[in-house]
Motif scaffolding. Structure first.
Motif, PDB file in Angstrom:
ATOM      1  N   LEU A  93      46.427  39.753  45.553  1.00  0.00           N
ATOM      2  CA  LEU A  93      47.112  39.721  44.254  1.00  0.00           C
ATOM      3  C   LEU A  93      46.251  40.555  43.183  1.00  0.00           C
ATOM      4  CD1 LEU A  93      47.893  36.283  43.739  1.00  0.00           C
ATOM      5  CD2 LEU A  93      49.419  37.865  44.397  1.00  0.00           C
ATOM      6  N   LYS A  94      46.834  41.124  42.242  1.00  0.00           N
ATOM      7  CA  LYS A  94      46.177  42.019  41.123  1.00  0.00           C
ATOM      8  C   LYS A  94      46.793  41.591  39.937  1.00  0.00           C
ATOM      9  CE  LYS A  94      45.007  46.104  43.597  1.00  0.00           C
ATOM     10  NZ  LYS A  94      45.363  47.083  44.618  1.00  0.00           N
ATOM     11  N   SER A  95      45.867  41.223  38.853  1.00  0.00           N
ATOM     12  CA  SER A  95      46.289  40.773  37.459  1.00  0.00           C
ATOM     13  C   SER A  95      45.954  41.607  36.552  1.00  0.00           C
ATOM     14  CB  SER A  95      45.817  39.446  37.281  1.00  0.00           C
ATOM     15  OG  SER A  95      44.381  39.313  37.555  1.00  0.00           O
ATOM     16  N   ASN A  96      46.579  42.899  36.449  1.00  0.00           N
ATOM     17  CA  ASN A  96      46.333  43.937  35.290  1.00  0.00           C
ATOM     18  C   ASN A  96      46.646  43.450  34.196  1.00  0.00           C
ATOM     19  OD1 ASN A  96      45.056  45.454  37.483  1.00  0.00           O
ATOM     20  ND2 ASN A  96      47.149  46.511  37.691  1.00  0.00           N
ATOM     21  N   ASN A  97      46.025  43.302  33.108  1.00  0.00           N
ATOM     22  CA  ASN A  97      46.323  42.852  31.527  1.00  0.00           C
ATOM     23  C   ASN A  97      46.992  41.633  31.531  1.00  0.00           C
ATOM     24  OD1 ASN A  97      45.213  45.549  30.751  1.00  0.00           O
ATOM     25  ND2 ASN A  97      47.188  46.531  30.827  1.00  0.00           N
ATOM     26  N   SER A  98      46.685  40.722  32.619  1.00  0.00           N
ATOM     27  CA  SER A  98      47.274  39.481  32.408  1.00  0.00           C
ATOM     28  C   SER A  98      46.261  38.604  33.249  1.00  0.00           C
ATOM     29  CB  SER A  98      48.521  39.369  33.167  1.00  0.00           C
ATOM     30  OG  SER A  98      48.291  39.762  34.480  1.00  0.00           O
ATOM     31  N   LEU A  99      46.608  37.187  32.861  1.00  0.00           N
ATOM     32  CA  LEU A  99      45.631  36.237  33.465  1.00  0.00           C
ATOM     33  C   LEU A  99      46.557  35.003  34.360  1.00  0.00           C
ATOM     34  CD1 LEU A  99      43.063  34.325  33.307  1.00  0.00           C
ATOM     35  CD2 LEU A  99      43.794  33.234  31.373  1.00  0.00           C
ATOM     36  N   LEU A 100      46.130  34.993  35.580  1.00  0.00           N
ATOM     37  CA  LEU A 100      46.908  34.327  36.699  1.00  0.00           C
ATOM     38  C   LEU A 100      45.860  32.923  36.666  1.00  0.00           C
ATOM     39  CD1 LEU A 100      48.836  34.308  38.531  1.00  0.00           C
ATOM     40  CD2 LEU A 100      47.660  35.091  40.110  1.00  0.00           C
ATOM     41  N   ILE A 101      46.590  31.782  36.516  1.00  0.00           N
ATOM     42  CA  ILE A 101      45.823  30.582  36.624  1.00  0.00           C
ATOM     43  C   ILE A 101      46.203  29.981  38.000  1.00  0.00           C
ATOM     44  CG2 ILE A 101      45.793  28.216  35.541  1.00  0.00           C
ATOM     45  CD1 ILE A 101      45.092  29.882  33.285  1.00  0.00           C
ATOM     46  N   SER A 110      40.836  30.601  37.265  1.00  0.00           N
ATOM     47  CA  SER A 110      41.513  31.846  36.798  1.00  0.00           C
ATOM     48  C   SER A 110      41.392  32.417  38.336  1.00  0.00           C
ATOM     49  CB  SER A 110      40.938  32.652  35.819  1.00  0.00           C
ATOM     50  OG  SER A 110      39.519  33.138  36.259  1.00  0.00           O
ATOM     51  N   LEU A 111      42.040  33.419  38.583  1.00  0.00           N
ATOM     52  CA  LEU A 111      42.170  34.388  39.686  1.00  0.00           C
ATOM     53  C   LEU A 111      40.696  34.825  40.075  1.00  0.00           C
ATOM     54  CD1 LEU A 111      43.844  35.360  42.122  1.00  0.00           C
ATOM     55  CD2 LEU A 111      44.028  37.377  40.672  1.00  0.00           C
ATOM     56  N   GLU A 112      39.979  35.535  39.094  1.00  0.00           N
ATOM     57  CA  GLU A 112      38.874  36.078  39.486  1.00  0.00           C
ATOM     58  C   GLU A 112      37.719  34.874  39.895  1.00  0.00           C
ATOM     59  OE1 GLU A 112      40.441  36.874  36.883  1.00  0.00           O
ATOM     60  OE2 GLU A 112      41.200  38.770  37.698  1.00  0.00           O
ATOM     61  N   GLU A 113      37.605  33.789  39.357  1.00  0.00           N
ATOM     62  CA  GLU A 113      37.026  32.717  39.568  1.00  0.00           C
ATOM     63  C   GLU A 113      37.424  32.170  40.943  1.00  0.00           C
ATOM     64  OE1 GLU A 113      37.421  29.804  36.423  1.00  0.00           O
ATOM     65  OE2 GLU A 113      36.198  30.963  34.890  1.00  0.00           O
ATOM     66  N   CYS A 114      38.625  32.040  41.580  1.00  0.00           N
ATOM     67  CA  CYS A 114      38.979  31.683  42.586  1.00  0.00           C
ATOM     68  C   CYS A 114      38.285  32.531  43.613  1.00  0.00           C
ATOM     69  CB  CYS A 114      40.378  31.540  42.576  1.00  0.00           C
ATOM     70  SG  CYS A 114      41.139  29.850  41.966  1.00  0.00           S
ATOM     71  N   LYS A 115      38.410  33.827  43.314  1.00  0.00           N
ATOM     72  CA  LYS A 115      37.829  34.657  44.401  1.00  0.00           C
ATOM     73  C   LYS A 115      36.269  34.624  44.622  1.00  0.00           C
ATOM     74  CE  LYS A 115      41.408  38.222  43.833  1.00  0.00           C
ATOM     75  NZ  LYS A 115      41.739  39.530  43.303  1.00  0.00           N
ATOM     76  N   LEU A 119      38.276  29.937  46.545  1.00  0.00           N
ATOM     77  CA  LEU A 119      39.097  28.999  46.821  1.00  0.00           C
ATOM     78  C   LEU A 119      40.539  29.274  46.776  1.00  0.00           C
ATOM     79  CD1 LEU A 119      37.879  26.471  44.091  1.00  0.00           C
ATOM     80  CD2 LEU A 119      37.705  26.020  46.302  1.00  0.00           C
ATOM     81  N   GLY A 120      41.738  28.582  47.505  1.00  0.00           N
ATOM     82  CA  GLY A 120      42.941  28.957  47.248  1.00  0.00           C
ATOM     83  C   GLY A 120      43.645  27.789  46.605  1.00  0.00           C
ATOM     84  N   GLY A 121      44.907  27.978  46.590  1.00  0.00           N
ATOM     85  CA  GLY A 121      45.566  26.811  45.813  1.00  0.00           C
ATOM     86  C   GLY A 121      47.059  27.196  45.341  1.00  0.00           C
ATOM     87  N   GLU A 122      47.497  26.822  44.334  1.00  0.00           N
ATOM     88  CA  GLU A 122      48.853  26.655  43.767  1.00  0.00           C
ATOM     89  C   GLU A 122      49.008  27.642  42.614  1.00  0.00           C
ATOM     90  OE1 GLU A 122      52.189  23.940  41.915  1.00  0.00           O
ATOM     91  OE2 GLU A 122      50.686  22.816  42.467  1.00  0.00           O
ATOM     92  N   LEU A 123      49.836  28.700  42.648  1.00  0.00           N
ATOM     93  CA  LEU A 123      49.836  29.505  41.656  1.00  0.00           C
ATOM     94  C   LEU A 123      50.519  28.832  40.629  1.00  0.00           C
ATOM     95  CD1 LEU A 123      50.893  32.893  43.148  1.00  0.00           C
ATOM     96  CD2 LEU A 123      48.769  32.156  42.500  1.00  0.00           C
ATOM     97  N   PHE A 124      50.109  28.776  39.459  1.00  0.00           N
ATOM     98  CA  PHE A 124      50.456  27.816  38.480  1.00  0.00           C
ATOM     99  C   PHE A 124      51.171  28.472  37.105  1.00  0.00           C
ATOM    100  CE2 PHE A 124      49.497  24.942  34.768  1.00  0.00           C
ATOM    101  CZ  PHE A 124      50.397  23.852  35.233  1.00  0.00           C
ATOM    102  N   LEU A 125      50.331  29.582  36.567  1.00  0.00           N
ATOM    103  CA  LEU A 125      50.997  30.230  35.457  1.00  0.00           C
ATOM    104  C   LEU A 125      50.460  31.688  35.100  1.00  0.00           C
ATOM    105  CD1 LEU A 125      52.228  29.148  32.651  1.00  0.00           C
ATOM    106  CD2 LEU A 125      49.975  28.884  31.832  1.00  0.00           C
ATOM    107  N   LEU A 126      51.230  32.386  34.712  1.00  0.00           N
ATOM    108  CA  LEU A 126      50.851  33.853  34.339  1.00  0.00           C
ATOM    109  C   LEU A 126      50.890  34.066  33.201  1.00  0.00           C
ATOM    110  CD1 LEU A 126      50.295  36.771  35.404  1.00  0.00           C
ATOM    111  CD2 LEU A 126      52.515  37.116  35.300  1.00  0.00           C
ATOM    112  N   ILE A 127      49.862  34.431  32.227  1.00  0.00           N
ATOM    113  CA  ILE A 127      49.796  34.803  30.760  1.00  0.00           C
ATOM    114  C   ILE A 127      49.538  36.154  30.613  1.00  0.00           C
ATOM    115  CG2 ILE A 127      48.660  33.905  28.610  1.00  0.00           C
ATOM    116  CD1 ILE A 127      47.572  31.538  30.207  1.00  0.00           C
ATOM    117  N   LYS A 128      50.438  36.627  29.708  1.00  0.00           N
ATOM    118  CA  LYS A 128      50.138  38.155  29.371  1.00  0.00           C
ATOM    119  C   LYS A 128      49.997  38.071  27.917  1.00  0.00           C
ATOM    120  CE  LYS A 128      53.368  39.907  32.759  1.00  0.00           C
ATOM    121  NZ  LYS A 128      54.505  40.715  32.879  1.00  0.00           N
TER     122      LYS A 128
END
Length: 128
Positions: A93-101, A110-115, A119-128
């Motif tokens: 997954l890539k999150s360009n100019n957005s935040l994936l929770i 966030s996606l970067e912290e999970c990497k 940790l894996g998990g449930e994709l919850f929210l995308l913030i732009k």
């Protein structure tokens, strides 16, 4: 559990539409972890605990050139359709100019912290 989080997101979104400087929401542990992520990523100015019994958050909203810092909140998972990703799938997954929770067994990250935490998990929210 997540109803209070969705209510807080609605308050933030509606507060930014009418250009309020802050909104007030009930204090919950999941809301605090979500606000920490928003503050770390620069989407809000900050928050503090207030109220007579210290059971409310005062969330300070952030604007750029008069426009809200949060343009859209997109729910990825729904109660009827949950989307879980393993660590290998998260690396794709890539999150360009957005935040994936992502909601993990250790909390919201966030996606970067999970990497970083692997940790894996449930994709919850995308913030732009």
């Amino acid at each position: 559990m997540k109803n209070s989080l969705w209510n807080m997101l609605a308050k933030i979104k509606n507060g930014q539409i009418v250009k309020k400087s802050f909104v007030i929401h009930h204090k919950k542990k999941i809301c605090a972890s979500f606000l920490n992520i928003l503050w770390d990523e620069g989407f809000i100015l900050g928050y503090k605990i207030s109220g007579k019994r210290l059971n409310k958050f005062k969330i300070f909203l952030k604007y750029k050139n008069g426009k809200p810092n949060i343009n859209s909140l997109i729910s990825i998972t729904k109660p009827s359709l949950r989307k879980y990703y393993s660590l290998n799938q998260l690396w794709k997954l890539k999150s360009n100019n957005s935040l994936l929770i992502i909601s993990t067994n250790k909390g919201l990250y966030s996606l970067e912290e999970c990497k970083k935490l692997r940790l894996g998990g449930e994709l919850f929210l995308l913030i732009k």
